[in-house]
Design a protein around this motif. Structure first.
Motif, PDB file in Angstrom:
ATOM      1  N   ARG A   1     -10.536   5.150  -0.682  1.00 43.60           N
ATOM      2  CA  ARG A   1     -10.539   3.712  -0.469  1.00 43.60           C
ATOM      3  C   ARG A   1     -11.890   3.150  -0.892  1.00 43.60           C
ATOM      4  O   ARG A   1     -12.943   3.711  -0.553  1.00 43.60           O
TER       5      ARG A   1
ATOM      6  N   LEU B   1      -6.225  -4.560  -7.692  1.00 42.27           N
ATOM      7  CA  LEU B   1      -6.258  -3.230  -7.098  1.00 42.27           C
ATOM      8  C   LEU B   1      -6.205  -2.240  -8.248  1.00 42.27           C
ATOM      9  O   LEU B   1      -5.246  -2.242  -9.035  1.00 42.27           O
TER      10      LEU B   1
ATOM     11  N   GLU C   1      -7.400   7.341  -5.849  1.00 43.59           N
ATOM     12  CA  GLU C   1      -8.461   6.445  -5.367  1.00 43.59           C
ATOM     13  C   GLU C   1      -7.975   5.017  -5.562  1.00 43.59           C
ATOM     14  O   GLU C   1      -7.599   4.628  -6.671  1.00 43.59           O
TER      15      GLU C   1
ATOM     16  N   ASP D   1      -8.531   5.085   5.048  1.00 45.93           N
ATOM     17  CA  ASP D   1      -8.638   3.853   5.829  1.00 45.93           C
ATOM     18  C   ASP D   1      -9.536   4.115   7.022  1.00 45.93           C
ATOM     19  O   ASP D   1      -9.439   5.164   7.673  1.00 45.93           O
TER      20      ASP D   1
ATOM     21  N   SER E   1     -11.792  -7.932  -0.264  1.00 46.40           N
ATOM     22  CA  SER E   1     -11.619  -6.563  -0.749  1.00 46.40           C
ATOM     23  C   SER E   1     -11.802  -5.553   0.371  1.00 46.40           C
ATOM     24  O   SER E   1     -11.115  -4.520   0.414  1.00 46.40           O
TER      25      SER E   1
ATOM     26  N   THR F   1     -17.203   2.458   0.253  1.00 45.59           N
ATOM     27  CA  THR F   1     -16.211   3.498  -0.035  1.00 45.59           C
ATOM     28  C   THR F   1     -15.966   4.365   1.195  1.00 45.59           C
ATOM     29  O   THR F   1     -16.800   4.443   2.097  1.00 45.59           O
TER      30      THR F   1
ATOM     31  N   ARG G   1       0.811  -1.214   0.000  1.00 50.11           N
ATOM     32  CA  ARG G   1       0.000   0.000   0.000  1.00 50.11           C
ATOM     33  C   ARG G   1       0.850   1.272   0.000  1.00 50.11           C
ATOM     34  O   ARG G   1       0.358   2.340  -0.383  1.00 50.11           O
TER      35      ARG G   1
ATOM     36  N   ALA H   1     -14.003  -0.806  -1.811  1.00 50.75           N
ATOM     37  CA  ALA H   1     -14.054  -2.269  -1.928  1.00 50.75           C
ATOM     38  C   ALA H   1     -15.260  -2.596  -2.790  1.00 50.75           C
ATOM     39  O   ALA H   1     -16.403  -2.348  -2.390  1.00 50.75           O
TER      40      ALA H   1
ATOM     41  N   GLN I   1      -9.070   1.150  -5.384  1.00 52.65           N
ATOM     42  CA  GLN I   1     -10.269   0.297  -5.370  1.00 52.65           C
ATOM     43  C   GLN I   1      -9.853  -1.169  -5.504  1.00 52.65           C
ATOM     44  O   GLN I   1      -9.271  -1.573  -6.507  1.00 52.65           O
ATOM     45  N   TRP I   2     -10.162  -1.948  -4.461  1.00 54.17           N
ATOM     46  CA  TRP I   2      -9.922  -3.385  -4.514  1.00 54.17           C
ATOM     47  C   TRP I   2     -11.190  -4.067  -5.005  1.00 54.17           C
ATOM     48  O   TRP I   2     -12.298  -3.743  -4.548  1.00 54.17           O
TER      49      TRP I   2
ATOM     50  N   ARG J   1      -8.565  -5.723   2.398  1.00 54.61           N
ATOM     51  CA  ARG J   1      -7.467  -5.046   1.707  1.00 54.61           C
ATOM     52  C   ARG J   1      -7.637  -3.526   1.745  1.00 54.61           C
ATOM     53  O   ARG J   1      -6.660  -2.785   1.867  1.00 54.61           O
ATOM     54  N   ALA J   2      -8.884  -3.059   1.633  1.00 54.68           N
ATOM     55  CA  ALA J   2      -9.141  -1.618   1.625  1.00 54.68           C
ATOM     56  C   ALA J   2      -9.105  -1.016   3.021  1.00 54.68           C
ATOM     57  O   ALA J   2      -9.198   0.198   3.173  1.00 54.68           O
TER      58      ALA J   2
END
Length: 395
Positions: free
Chosen positions: A248, A234, A221, A266, A285, A262, A213, A250, A223-224, A288-289
């Motif tokens: 961020r 990603l 932006e 984080d 996702s 969204t 990251r 997902a 996006q996973w 990860r986000a």
């Protein structure tokens, strides 16, 4: 595939032979098939090439559906290629931003360019590898507004082009074996080049979902995207391709449905507490986000232990962003006592889920010496830092 093999494949005889083959059957006698084609007079090299393509076409159906039956592939190109449904989302983002001409720099076999051309965007696609560039040109032949260049991404003239899409090469093939490149510094083109283009135009970059990251620009932006439970990419979006106020995201795609979580950054983790009657595993996702905290707060849940991606709650909730489990019983965390508990319940088939514990589920399943006609799911994790074993059932 080398240049000579590609030339032979692209000959009228090669394409007729490939398109005339029956659907690939992994259980078929390949030696018998080769012998039959050789008796028909086809050169041995061409036979090997078309059979390899037939196998790749069958594998590609998962990403390209019916389109796969008229496309050509390389092993590495197919591995990295964007699923057509996700490529359509990429193309739509350029279109919504008002960009009508896109440079696809490092186009691979042409999957993303295909989706862009399908909604009538003009595409200048470039690929550094000669064979892959030729395959992309073949795959994109039906689209008059696509130009395919055999060129390095860094060498493509960008005058008059409104935005760029890059999918840096993250796999390499040596001696017929494809391997993943682990160091982002070795991607081609480099991330410095990819993100540097954002100073000139709107840019989208596709990366692996596990990318460090720290390489994501602060103003991008990220996006996973997951499809049917698997996190597939990603997407990093810069300039007018990035949505205002979103840093961020997902995106969860299951079947025909798509849902997105969204945030501007984080999310802060939710508080921790004892495991309640229900346990939830966030989609990859979302993990990860780093939006687990937002997911928890939106559903009245909390974290079972700090730093572990399980949520828990006293009441059930439905969410496209998490798989839920009802906690049936607490079992002993000690392996010997766990074995006895499962044997007493006549569990012969066991699904083992785990987070926050150093256990090999396959090896543990063997050591548990399961016998019986019952099936079960257990979760091995931590509750406020302590190891726990939970007998659960899926909601």
């Amino acid at each position: 595939m080398d240049r000579a093999e590609l030339v032979e494949l692209l000959s009228p005889e090669g394409l007729r032979l490939l398109d005339g083959l029956p659907a690939w059957d992994s259980k078929a006698d390949i030696v018998k098939t080769v012998a039959l084609l050789r008796r028909e007079g086809h050169p041995s090299g061409l036979v090997a090439t078309v059979l390899s393509q037939s196998k790749l076409r069958a594998k590609a159906r998962a990403k390209f559906g019916e389109f796969a039956s008229r496309m050509l592939f390389t092993e590495a190109g197919l591995e990295q290629a964007t699923r057509l449904r996700v490529a359509a989302l990429h193309a739509g983002r350029f279109s919504r931003a008002g960009i009508t001409h896109v440079a696809d720099l490092g186009c691979g076999i042409g999957g993303d360019a295909l989706a862009m051309a399908a909604i009538d965007l003009e595409v200048t696609a470039a690929e550094a590898d000669e064979v892959t560039a030729a395959i992309a040109a073949y795959n994109l032949t039906p689209f008059s507004r696509v130009q395919v260049l055999h060129a390095r991404a860094e060498d493509v003239p960008l005058g008059g082009i409104g935005g760029a899409w890059l999918d840096p090469a993250r796999r390499t093939t040596t001696g017929g074996t494809t391997r993943r490149i682990s160091d982002a510094a070795d991607y081609s083109p480099s991330l410095d080049f990819a993100f540097g283009l954002a100073e000139r135009m709107p840019v989208g970059v596709k990366l692996g979902p596990g990318t460090d990251r720290d390489v994501i620009p602060a103003d991008a932006e990220a996006q996973w995207v997951s499809i049917d439970g698997e996190v597939v990419e990603l997407g990093v979006w810069l300039g007018q391709l990035a949505r205002p106020g979103i840093r961020r995201a997902a995106l969860v795609i299951r079947g025909d449905a798509a849902h997105e979580l969204t945030a501007a950054a984080d999310s802060e983790d939710a508080p921790t507490g004892p495991i309640g009657d229900y346990l939830y595993e966030p989609d990859g996702s979302v993990i990860r986000a780093r939006l687990i905290g937002d997911l928890a707060r939106a559903n009245g849940a909390w974290m079972a232990s700090a730093g572990i991606a399980y949520l828990t709650a006293d009441a059930p909730f439905e969410s496209p962003f998490a798989q839920g489990f009802r906690v049936l019983e607490r079992l002993p965390a000690d392996e010997r006592q766990l074995r006895q508990a499962l044997q007493a319940r006549r569990v012969g088939t066991l699904e083992i889920k785990k987070r926050g514990t150093d256990v090999d589920p396959a090896a543990l399943r063997t050591r548990l010496k399961l016998r019986g006609d019952e099936s079960a799911t257990i979760v091995l994790t931590r509750e406020l830092g302590r190891h726990v074993a939970l007998l659960v059932e899926r909601l």
